[in-house]
Design a protein around this motif. Structure first.
Motif, PDB file in Angstrom:
ATOM      1  N   GLN A  83      40.847  36.551  45.622  1.00  0.00           N
ATOM      2  CA  GLN A  83      40.187  36.452  44.319  1.00  0.00           C
ATOM      3  C   GLN A  83      38.738  36.021  44.503  1.00  0.00           C
ATOM      4  O   GLN A  83      38.430  35.108  45.278  1.00  0.00           O
ATOM      5  N   TYR A  84      37.874  36.696  43.777  1.00  0.00           N
ATOM      6  CA  TYR A  84      36.460  36.389  43.763  1.00  0.00           C
ATOM      7  C   TYR A  84      36.020  36.177  42.314  1.00  0.00           C
ATOM      8  O   TYR A  84      36.528  36.833  41.405  1.00  0.00           O
ATOM      9  N   LYS A  85      35.092  35.290  42.140  1.00  0.00           N
ATOM     10  CA  LYS A  85      34.500  35.118  40.813  1.00  0.00           C
ATOM     11  C   LYS A  85      33.016  34.834  40.972  1.00  0.00           C
ATOM     12  O   LYS A  85      32.575  34.278  41.993  1.00  0.00           O
ATOM     13  N   GLY A  86      32.268  35.224  39.967  1.00  0.00           N
ATOM     14  CA  GLY A  86      30.823  35.055  40.060  1.00  0.00           C
ATOM     15  C   GLY A  86      30.187  34.887  38.697  1.00  0.00           C
ATOM     16  O   GLY A  86      30.762  35.264  37.666  1.00  0.00           O
ATOM     17  N   LEU A  87      29.016  34.315  38.716  1.00  0.00           N
ATOM     18  CA  LEU A  87      28.249  34.096  37.491  1.00  0.00           C
ATOM     19  C   LEU A  87      26.781  34.361  37.792  1.00  0.00           C
ATOM     20  O   LEU A  87      26.222  33.802  38.758  1.00  0.00           O
TER      21      LEU A  87
END
Length: 275
Positions: free
Chosen positions: A130-134
């Motif tokens: 899982q990857y998340k970014g802002l």
């Protein structure tokens, strides 16, 4: 050579318009125009201001048959922009042969954006990556333009002397921050900013000499001065500038030119010679 068409209606005229739009986000736009013409003197002013906004949400699911894996991508993007534009000018007709024009143009725009995404990938071992970014960003645009022009008709045969002077000051910039996180707490945080600033000053003088039988001779001089200052800075997770990924560009340019042009027309046949 562009010749502006001027309004000839005497007295005070004006126009006002407004538009609003409301969905999940709010938009609006207003415009105003005023013109005062006394015959020999003409004053005009134009203004507009507004807000633009957009919201975009996407969910994408992909299945890979070759290795029996899948990925789900979710993204949410919002932005809004506030802008203002103004222009004012003054035309003074001294006589039937001589007129002077002055014009000022101002433009300002500020924007904000926010982009958030999450990605989940199920591999062949049924484990989930899982990857998340802002990503957050701001932008700025400012521009000022001043113009002065003089037109003098030497006689009724069409001889003209035209002078034009311009000054342009342009500033723009963007700042964006990126925060990317992997499920194992690996983190990549960086930002960059890219302001730019340039100034332009240029002027020209043209002389037009017509002859009989649709023959025309033109000559003139033009000079321009340009200064550019462009900066691109990459800032790492420790809030330090990475000079290997940054750049600062400075550029000055001066151009001076003289031209000669001769044009002749006879029925359907035309010829032109220039230098």
């Amino acid at each position: 050579n562009i010749k502006l068409k001027k309004r000839r209606n005497l007295g005070l005229t004006g126009h006002l318009s407004s538009a609003y739009n409301m969905g999940q986000l709010f938009r609006h736009n207003q415009n105003i125009y005023l013109n005062q013409n006394t015959g020999k003197r003409n004053f005009y002013a134009i203004g507009s201001w507004g807000r633009d906004a957009n919201l975009n949400t996407e969910t994408i699911q992909r299945n890979f048959l070759s290795n029996n894996s899948n990925a789900i991508i979710y993204s949410d993007h919002t932005y809004h922009t506030n802008s203002m534009t103004g222009q004012a000018g003054f035309d003074w007709t001294f006589s039937k042969k001589t007129s002077l024009g002055l014009m000022a143009h101002l433009q300002h725009q500020a924007s904000n954006s926010n982009n958030e995404f999450n990605t989940g990938y199920t591999n062949t071992n049924n484990t989930i990556d899982q990857y998340k970014g802002l990503m957050k960003g701001t932008g700025l645009f400012d521009r000022q333009n001043l113009n002065a022009n003089l037109v003098h008709k030497i006689d009724d045969s069409g001889k003209e002397l035209i002078a034009d002077l311009n000054f342009i000051n342009h500033k723009s910039g963007a700042y964006q921050s990126f925060d990317n996180t992997y499920i194992q707490n690996e983190k990549d945080l960086f930002s960059y900013q890219s302001p730019s600033h340039f100034k332009i000053v240029y002027g020209k003088i043209d002389y037009v000499l017509p002859f009989k039988n649709k023959t025309l001779f033109e000559t003139g001089i033009k000079s321009s001065f340009v200064r550019n200052d462009l900066l691109s800075e990459h800032i790492d997770i420790n809030q330090k500038i990475n000079y290997l990924k940054s750049n600062h560009y400075l550029f000055d340019e001066n151009i001076h030119s003289v031209y000669l042009n001769f044009r002749a027309q006879k029925k359907r046949l035309g010829a032109q010679l220039g230098l």
